[in-house]
Design a protein around this motif. Structure first.
Motif, PDB file in Angstrom:
ATOM      1  N   UNK A  79       1.057  -1.143  -0.061  1.00 41.17           N
ATOM      2  CA  UNK A  79       0.097   0.469   0.161  1.00 41.17           C
ATOM      3  C   UNK A  79       1.185   0.677  -0.506  1.00 41.17           C
ATOM      4  N   UNK A  80      -0.132   2.375  -0.776  1.00 44.75           N
ATOM      5  CA  UNK A  80       0.926   3.466  -0.603  1.00 44.75           C
ATOM      6  C   UNK A  80       1.473   4.398   0.693  1.00 44.75           C
ATOM      7  N   UNK A  81       0.490   3.732   1.567  1.00 48.06           N
ATOM      8  CA  UNK A  81       1.053   5.048   2.477  1.00 48.06           C
ATOM      9  C   UNK A  81       2.292   3.903   3.406  1.00 48.06           C
ATOM     10  N   UNK A  82       2.486   2.641   3.445  1.00 50.58           N
ATOM     11  CA  UNK A  82       3.228   1.628   4.031  1.00 50.58           C
ATOM     12  C   UNK A  82       4.599   2.380   3.037  1.00 50.58           C
ATOM     13  N   UNK A  83       4.438   2.536   1.899  1.00 49.62           N
ATOM     14  CA  UNK A  83       5.422   2.527   0.912  1.00 49.62           C
ATOM     15  C   UNK A  83       6.504   4.524   1.597  1.00 49.62           C
ATOM     16  N   UNK A  84       5.128   5.185   2.152  1.00 48.01           N
ATOM     17  CA  UNK A  84       5.373   6.725   2.103  1.00 48.01           C
ATOM     18  C   UNK A  84       6.314   6.765   3.725  1.00 48.01           C
ATOM     19  N   UNK A 152       9.197   7.812  -8.218  1.00 46.50           N
ATOM     20  CA  UNK A 152       8.345   7.535 -10.005  1.00 46.50           C
ATOM     21  C   UNK A 152       8.787   5.996 -10.193  1.00 46.50           C
ATOM     22  N   UNK A 153       8.996   5.244  -9.344  1.00 45.74           N
ATOM     23  CA  UNK A 153       9.752   3.786  -9.668  1.00 45.74           C
ATOM     24  C   UNK A 153       8.506   3.082 -10.054  1.00 45.74           C
ATOM     25  N   UNK A 154       7.319   3.316  -9.262  1.00 45.95           N
ATOM     26  CA  UNK A 154       5.886   3.140  -9.807  1.00 45.95           C
ATOM     27  C   UNK A 154       4.990   1.582  -8.182  1.00 45.95           C
ATOM     28  N   UNK A 155       4.936   0.719  -9.180  1.00 42.18           N
ATOM     29  CA  UNK A 155       4.647   0.142  -7.472  1.00 42.18           C
ATOM     30  C   UNK A 155       5.020  -1.102  -6.951  1.00 42.18           C
ATOM     31  N   UNK A 156       4.751  -1.636  -6.054  1.00 41.41           N
ATOM     32  CA  UNK A 156       5.696  -1.942  -5.268  1.00 41.41           C
ATOM     33  C   UNK A 156       5.282  -3.355  -4.786  1.00 41.41           C
ATOM     34  N   UNK A 157       6.110  -4.268  -4.639  1.00 40.62           N
ATOM     35  CA  UNK A 157       5.239  -5.470  -4.237  1.00 40.62           C
ATOM     36  C   UNK A 157       6.261  -6.097  -2.754  1.00 40.62           C
ATOM     37  N   UNK A 158       5.759  -6.600  -2.213  1.00 40.57           N
ATOM     38  CA  UNK A 158       6.889  -7.634  -1.241  1.00 40.57           C
ATOM     39  C   UNK A 158       6.196  -8.964  -1.970  1.00 40.57           C
TER      40      UNK A 158
END
Length: 726
Positions: A79-84, A152-158
């Protein structure tokens, strides 16, 4: 990269409480990032394909001996907030370390430097806070701090990555695991994968539970971006040429959603197995009203004839008239058990010119016969004989003298036949073999001339004697070739015809024509094709709404085209309005004559191809306006087609069709026990007679014709000249 892997204890399969003889050894490994997960793996491109090595590794697995290899890649979006929050922690850690360049620390401190100072400087318009001196923000510090988690990297996955191999020998399982580890070693960049094996029984059980259930519980957090995992999630590209990769066969438009489904309906023609939009495979079809002319292309042995045969049998059982020109006789042998039914056998005709045993029952065809014809039809008979023979001999415009002699001879014999029929003696008609007698036996000709009109006699008494001697052999050469085959002698040597394609059209007959395989095949095929064209044109004497639809198929169309000299093109151009439909089947469209190829392509409402050579495939692909590539056509599996049809008055893009055999579609019609009854019905339908009887009558036919018109007695005894066909 070497990594520890687990060599599990052998496991055995139990059957009825007894340990199975086959032992199984299992290797397990979980891959996780060796360094902090913000450091990226190598970004894999498409050339070479990242799946090439994986496919090569899996291709060595011998499944027939019980070996197995599995790669499980589980992805959970972050999720974006975890990434932030992750970025903030990385930036804070970078602030504590201070900025660096080439591995050396630059300035530090809370106020004046570090990545954090760069960010705050950017927020304050380029002025650093709390330091008193200006400093431009360093975006490299920001990238170094957050690594691959740049916004700018886009989506991130576990990610959870599990490897498991199994074999009946421990070294085989270990070798397979090493091959899989080597595949993922290619992803090494700033970061790399490290293999971890479950060491305890509990860890093994935990691994197996995650492997079997899909539970997401990696040993440590590892987040990957799209460039890092995309290479393993996409389909194999053309660059992945491992033998274990199943190919899609190229991009092909889907079948039309409103494509009819065939279930035996009279108004439908089957095409083959088609995958419909709901994912189910059904027998696709096109409407009878939409199918006028068809062209089937592709390699030999890939199902073109089978497609035509399926359609012919379907239409025959639905009470349509059909005509199938089968040069090899194979199609007729396959169709016979499916036509051996009482409701259809009274309509079946077999013209098989390959059999010539003395007791073989055969049908005859006299192109010069005037039975059922009027005096005005003499011109049609002349044209049939002259154009058929001239085309087969490839005379063209280079033999005007031979064409004239042949036309005058056909005229004389047709007029004699008209008189014989008028006198109720059709058994006294001349055949094509009397063309040779008329031209070479002067006494026979002179004795019959008085029975012809004076205008006809004048040519033979004044003009013909002045022709050079080499004019006659050019014409009689055709009959000399026919004389080499007893089957052809029987087919063309009987005064009364059992075969009449116009009658077949009007009475919905099911006709299979199998030429002899002799050197005279070109002549026979040309005469048959021309006769089909002539019979179609003659239907103009029947009101449009009373014309029965008649379907024709021509197998080995290239050979037919070379002998028919334009008649196939004429059929495609002219016979639609007379309710005659035609389908041509050939291996190479480029070998057809230009006029035939253009006529069929211009008027076709069904174009299909199985696998073909690249040049042929490119020719077809251009007709489909780029919907498919030539490579897609060349790679089609056996008995698979690409096909475009006319549906509801509009052409469709090409779509995939799996060819169906006669056995698959018409298993319920298969009746081999009914073949003897079918043969008896064909004998009756065509008034077939033994070969020996026809040949014996042909030997004395000249004398019998002469006796009928002049009163002279036949020279041969034991033959009843008044014998007629029942």
């Amino acid at each position: 990269m070497t990594a520890p892997v687990d060599l599990a204890k052998p496991t055995g399969e139990r059957q009825d409480g007894v340990r199975a003889a086959r032992m199984s050894y299992v290797e397990r490994a979980e891959l996780s990032l060796a360094l902090a997960d913000h450091k990226p793996l190598a970004s894999l491109g498409l050339n070479p394909d990242p799946l090439q090595q994986l496919a090569a590794a899996l291709s060595t697995v011998r499944t027939e001996t019980g070996e197995r290899a599995d790669v499980v890649l589980d992805l959970v979006p972050v999720r974006e907030r975890r990434l932030v929050r992750r970025r903030r922690r990385l930036l804070a850690r970078s602030r504590r370390r201070g900025p660096s360049a080439y591995g050396e620390r630059l300035t530090g401190g809370l106020g004046g430097g570090g990545a954090w100072g760069s960010v705050t400087a950017a927020w304050s318009g380029g002025k650093a806070s709390g330091a008193g001196h200006d400093r431009l923000p360093r975006m490299t510090d920001l990238r170094d701090g957050v690594g691959k988690f740049d916004p700018a990297a886009g989506a991130v996955f576990a990610v959870q990555l599990l490897l498991r191999t199994e074999a009946s020998h421990p070294q085989a399982a270990l070798a397979c695991m090493h091959r899989l580890l080597a595949v993922f070693a290619t992803t090494s960049g700033e970061n790399y994968f490290k293999a971890h094996r479950p060491r305890t029984r509990r860890a093994v059980a935990r691994f197996d539970h995650r492997f079997a259930s899909g539970e997401f519980a990696p040993r440590r957090r590892q987040w990957l971006t799209v460039p890092e995992v995309a290479g393993f999630l996409k389909p194999p590209t053309a660059k992945c040429n491992a033998s274990s990769v199943v190919r899609s066969g190229g991009l092909v438009p889907p079948a039309p959603a409103d494509l009819p489904v065939y279930a035996g309906q009279r108004d439908l023609v089957p095409l083959g197995a088609v995958i419909y939009p709901d994912g189910r495979e059904r027998i696709g079809a096109m409407k009878v009203k939409d199918l006028l002319f068809a062209l089937g292309l592709g390699k030999s042995g890939h199902g073109k004839t089978e497609l035509g045969l399926v359609q012919c049998i379907a239409l025959a059982h639905n009470d349509y008239g059909t005509w199938f020109l089968d040069p090899h006789g194979e199609a007729w042998a396959r169709a016979k058990p499916y036509l051996a039914h009482p409701h259809i056998q009274s309509r079946v005709w077999e013209i098989n010119l390959a059999d010539a045993e003395p007791d073989q029952m055969v049908v005859s065809w006299n192109p010069l016969s005037m039975e059922g014809r009027k005096p005005s039809d003499v011109q049609q008979v002349i044209r049939t004989v002259v154009e058929g023979i001239a085309a087969a001999q490839d005379w063209g415009d280079h033999a005007p003298r031979a064409r004239t002699v042949l036309a005058r001879t056909a005229q004389a014999l047709a007029l004699l036949n008209l008189k014989a029929v008028g006198a109720s003696h059709p058994e006294m008609q001349c055949t094509v073999f009397q063309i040779r007698s008329w031209l070479t036996d002067e006494d026979w000709r002179k004795a019959l001339l008085p029975h012809l009109p004076k205008s006809v006699q004048e040519y033979w008494r004044t003009t013909f004697p002045k022709l050079p001697a080499d004019a006659v052999p050019t014409v009689t050469y055709v009959m000399d070739r026919l004389d080499t085959s007893p089957a052809l002698q029987a087919f063309f040597g009987c005064p009364q015809s059992g075969y009449d394609v116009r009658a077949a059209m009007d009475t919905r007959r099911v006709v299979f024509v199998c030429p002899s395989g002799s050197e005279a095949d070109a002549l026979v095929s040309c005469l048959l094709i021309h006769d089909l064209h002539r019979a179609g044109l003659s239907r103009q004497d029947t009101p449009r709404d009373e014309r029965e639809t008649f379907w024709g198929w021509g197998d080995e169309l290239t050979a037919l085209d070379s002998s028919s000299k334009g008649f196939l093109a004429a059929i495609a151009e002219q016979l639609r309005k007379y309710e005659v439909r035609f389908s041509g089947l050939t291996q190479m469209a480029l070998r057809l004559s230009a006029i035939t190829r253009q006529a069929l392509l211009q008027n076709q409402s069904l174009l299909s191809t199985c696998a073909a050579d690249y040049d042929e495939a490119a020719f077809v692909a251009r007709r489909w306006n780029g919907h498919v590539t030539p490579e897609t056509i060349t790679q089609l599996p056996k008995y698979h087609y690409l096909m475009s049809i006319t549906l509801n008055g509009r052409p469709t893009p090409p779509f995939r069709v799996r060819g169906l055999s006669v056995e698959e579609v018409f298993a319920h019609y298969n009746n081999p026990d009914g073949i003897p009854d079918l043969d008896e019905a064909i004998d009756s339908n065509l008034r077939r007679r033994p070969v020996s009887e026809i040949l014996a009558r042909l030997e004395v036919l000249d004398d019998e014709v002469l006796a009928h018109f002049t009163g002279r007695r036949p020279q041969a005894a034991g033959i009843d000249p008044t014998t007629r066909l029942d």
